[in-house]
Scaffold this motif. Sequence first.
Motif, PDB file in Angstrom:
ATOM      1  N   VAL A  21      58.596  71.646  37.849  1.00 48.61           N
ATOM      2  CA  VAL A  21      59.568  70.583  37.608  1.00 48.61           C
ATOM      3  C   VAL A  21      59.504  70.148  36.154  1.00 48.61           C
ATOM      4  O   VAL A  21      58.433  69.838  35.646  1.00 48.61           O
ATOM      5  CB  VAL A  21      59.277  69.346  38.489  1.00 48.61           C
ATOM      6  CG1 VAL A  21      60.419  68.352  38.377  1.00 48.61           C
ATOM      7  CG2 VAL A  21      59.075  69.737  39.923  1.00 48.61           C
ATOM      8  N   VAL A  22      60.643  70.135  35.510  1.00 49.53           N
ATOM      9  CA  VAL A  22      60.728  69.596  34.161  1.00 49.53           C
ATOM     10  C   VAL A  22      61.268  68.182  34.286  1.00 49.53           C
ATOM     11  O   VAL A  22      62.283  67.960  34.934  1.00 49.53           O
ATOM     12  CB  VAL A  22      61.678  70.458  33.311  1.00 49.53           C
ATOM     13  CG1 VAL A  22      62.124  69.710  32.086  1.00 49.53           C
ATOM     14  CG2 VAL A  22      60.998  71.749  32.930  1.00 49.53           C
ATOM     15  N   GLU A  23      60.580  67.212  33.727  1.00 48.03           N
ATOM     16  CA  GLU A  23      60.980  65.820  33.939  1.00 48.03           C
ATOM     17  C   GLU A  23      60.694  64.954  32.724  1.00 48.03           C
ATOM     18  O   GLU A  23      59.815  65.240  31.927  1.00 48.03           O
ATOM     19  CB  GLU A  23      60.216  65.236  35.142  1.00 48.03           C
ATOM     20  CG  GLU A  23      61.030  65.142  36.414  1.00 48.03           C
ATOM     21  CD  GLU A  23      62.273  64.278  36.293  1.00 48.03           C
ATOM     22  OE1 GLU A  23      62.369  63.448  35.377  1.00 48.03           O
ATOM     23  OE2 GLU A  23      63.173  64.463  37.138  1.00 48.03           O
ATOM     24  N   GLN A  24      61.474  63.875  32.608  1.00 51.84           N
ATOM     25  CA  GLN A  24      61.114  62.818  31.666  1.00 51.84           C
ATOM     26  C   GLN A  24      60.454  61.682  32.428  1.00 51.84           C
ATOM     27  O   GLN A  24      59.727  60.876  31.864  1.00 51.84           O
ATOM     28  CB  GLN A  24      62.373  62.283  30.976  1.00 51.84           C
ATOM     29  CG  GLN A  24      63.130  63.332  30.213  1.00 51.84           C
ATOM     30  CD  GLN A  24      63.705  62.775  28.929  1.00 51.84           C
ATOM     31  OE1 GLN A  24      63.184  61.820  28.379  1.00 51.84           O
ATOM     32  NE2 GLN A  24      64.760  63.411  28.449  1.00 51.84           N
ATOM     33  N   ASN A  25      60.732  61.644  33.730  1.00 53.68           N
ATOM     34  CA  ASN A  25      60.217  60.573  34.573  1.00 53.68           C
ATOM     35  C   ASN A  25      58.794  60.906  35.020  1.00 53.68           C
ATOM     36  O   ASN A  25      58.567  61.468  36.088  1.00 53.68           O
ATOM     37  CB  ASN A  25      61.155  60.430  35.774  1.00 53.68           C
ATOM     38  CG  ASN A  25      60.860  59.187  36.573  1.00 53.68           C
ATOM     39  OD1 ASN A  25      59.762  58.641  36.498  1.00 53.68           O
ATOM     40  ND2 ASN A  25      61.832  58.764  37.351  1.00 53.68           N
TER      41      ASN A  25
ATOM     42  N   PRO B 297      65.559  66.893  37.676  1.00 53.91           N
ATOM     43  CA  PRO B 297      66.264  66.604  38.931  1.00 53.91           C
ATOM     44  C   PRO B 297      66.637  65.129  39.101  1.00 53.91           C
ATOM     45  O   PRO B 297      67.540  64.828  39.879  1.00 53.91           O
ATOM     46  CB  PRO B 297      65.272  67.048  40.003  1.00 53.91           C
ATOM     47  CG  PRO B 297      63.948  67.026  39.347  1.00 53.91           C
ATOM     48  CD  PRO B 297      64.185  67.338  37.901  1.00 53.91           C
ATOM     49  N   SER B 298      65.982  64.231  38.400  1.00 50.88           N
ATOM     50  CA  SER B 298      66.287  62.823  38.641  1.00 50.88           C
ATOM     51  C   SER B 298      67.301  62.275  37.650  1.00 50.88           C
ATOM     52  O   SER B 298      67.665  61.109  37.698  1.00 50.88           O
ATOM     53  CB  SER B 298      65.003  61.993  38.588  1.00 50.88           C
ATOM     54  OG  SER B 298      64.444  62.068  37.301  1.00 50.88           O
ATOM     55  N   MET B 299      67.818  63.141  36.782  1.00 47.17           N
ATOM     56  CA  MET B 299      68.746  62.650  35.770  1.00 47.17           C
ATOM     57  C   MET B 299      70.039  62.140  36.403  1.00 47.17           C
ATOM     58  O   MET B 299      70.656  62.814  37.229  1.00 47.17           O
ATOM     59  CB  MET B 299      69.078  63.773  34.797  1.00 47.17           C
ATOM     60  CG  MET B 299      69.875  63.305  33.601  1.00 47.17           C
ATOM     61  SD  MET B 299      70.513  64.708  32.706  1.00 47.17           S
ATOM     62  CE  MET B 299      69.404  64.744  31.325  1.00 47.17           C
TER      63      MET B 299
END
Lengths: 493, 232
Positions: free
Chosen positions: B187-191, B159-161
């Motif tokens: 949530v799938v995230e890199q952050n 979501p933050s991409m």
Amino acid sequence: MADTSPPTPEPPAAATAQIGVDSWVSEEDQRREGRKWLGRTWERLPPAGKLALLTPAIAVPFLPLSEANIYNYGLFILIYALLALGLNVVVGFAGLLDLGYVAFFGFGAYIYAFLSGTHHEKGHVYTHHWAAQWSILTAVVMCAVIGLFLGSSSRRLLGDYLAIVTLFFGQAFVVFTNSADPYGITNGSNGLGNIDPLRFFAFGASFTVSSTRGYYWFLFGCVIVVLIVLHLLSESRTGRAWKASREDPLAAEMMGMPVNRLKIMAFSFGAAIAGLAGSVFAAAQTGAFPQNFGTQVLILIYAVVILGGTGSLTGMLAGATAIIVSFQVLDSTSPPNNARTLFYLSLVVGVVVIFKKSRAQMAVAVASTVALGFALHAIVHEVWPRGTSGQVTSGGYLTGAIKHWVLLPTNPNRLAVYGYLALIVLVITIVQLKGWWRVAVVPPTIVLTAFVWENLLIQQPAVTRYVLFGVLLIALMATRPQGLFGTAKVEIA
Amino acid sequence: MLKLDGVDTYYGPIHILQKLELEVGSGELVCLLGGNASGKSTTLKTVLGIVKPRSGSVEFDGEDVTGRPTSYRIGKGMAIVPENRRLFAPMSVRENLEMGAYLHGGGTKEDWDRVYTLFPLLHERRAQLAGTLSGGEQQMVAMGRALMSRPKLLLMDEPSMGLAPILVEKNFEIIQQVHESGVAILVVEQNANVSLAIADRGYVLQTGRVVLSGPAAELLRHEDLRKAYLGR
């Protein structure tokens, strides 16, 4: 000083910087307001108001037009409008490239013809005289079912692959009607002739449509009904789901939409409308013949859809009118003077489009075109009298002007062909040029175009119409890629 | 709520997810971390049924949905905010939201009220075409669209991409708000920093395997994770 200055008005909320608010986007409405009022008014017009614009079409049967003209223009415009409305569901709403669409038109016509007449073929006799409401209904339902099967067989095939499979289907239909017919159902290349007019039986009473004007009314009713149904459909959840799965099938799938089922449904729906058009067409023509459903017809339907603007219902009517009028006027059987009028009219439109940004350039170009024509004529008349001694083909109200403005050699054939080739070069050159260079090249091009037209093309207007469609679609692509009534694409930021 | 049991997913001959075990409890906020090509997005696709696992099972709300199509799972209460948002650009904000509730007949008045209360800006912009919105606004539409279907489990793919840092923070505030209303979220995230701050639990994926899992607070302190993702 400070007292006299007017108080600063409170800035509107949208104009101040806010988190999550894009000022460019929030001013979109104001920018739109500034655009041309005609387009805005049209967008705001309620659907009923747009439908009211069809009222001139009601007057057509009352005009002193010959039967042949009502048939060639009125009926054909309505039939192609129906066909385009159906194809618009498949191509415009659902975004499927269906190149076999014309086969459904053919199926509709053949099914109606088979169910409404006596046919003796290859030792078989088929006698059916169904009431028109049942044969039309059968044609429509069967087309929908065939569409369902074709749609489900190619549901995994997307884009180019779907186009190839459906193209094959369309070709297979023509081959099937022409030759592969052991039981004489389609009567090969002779087709099915001598079929009943639209004869409705209900509650013991019968009602027959057989005059050209009668067919016009019937088709007009069909177009209105289909328009209303399609409008309601496109404003429904299903219509929006079609749009969504056209734009992004994966996202649509992730919202839980049955994307494949929606596509097949659109496919089948379009096929049903084509079947309706086909059955009425067969009745009006009192026959169904293989050559009625060839690739040429498919190209015409696509030209209507693209010109009108995929996805727009109004566009289909406008597109059908423009394409069919120019197609029929440029037919070899139509009087050459109609073709001539259309030709000079499109030249004028072309000049207006080329110079729409600068009136001064347009005025200079028009003046020098007129002068160049007369001057050239005068010079050639002195130097080489045979160069102007030809006759104006088929006379008409423009004879006087043409005789003194266009070069008409006694024996124009070879010159005209060279002129045609030179014309292609000039047209390509114009596209590359800008500003006053363009003004310099346009007048000789127009004079040359008139020369080629009067000496060569007017004898074969049927060839010219495809050249015209090609030029028309290219011009459209350059100036209005979304079609006359289509909405411009919005790319995701 | 959601349970992946020994899931093996392949793209052709390539083994993407290897014996993946993952669980999201009812009302829990779980985050799935991992670098590029670690299988995060494939996990979501497997959960949704867009990709079918070769072995193992996907259990949702007490039912084995491994063989069920995507539309069935959405109807049962999953919803997704896809990677890059994937809005229907030439359609209005309102129409986009309606498409989110496709399986619920276009949404009840309560659905509309709920989404418009959470995102008042969307009500203001309801007639605007989604493609003309800014990135932050598009993210709101994507969230609203997912919430229109009254989900029990909300899946979010990165979501933050592509959002400015201030919008990322705002976004996670909204995620937490949705979470507090009782929706389970994956949530799938890199952050890692922002997402672990609001998550209950977390998983770390590496080349299709879970290499680390546990309560979010513990993961935040974990030496390996800090080295790999937080850079300190």
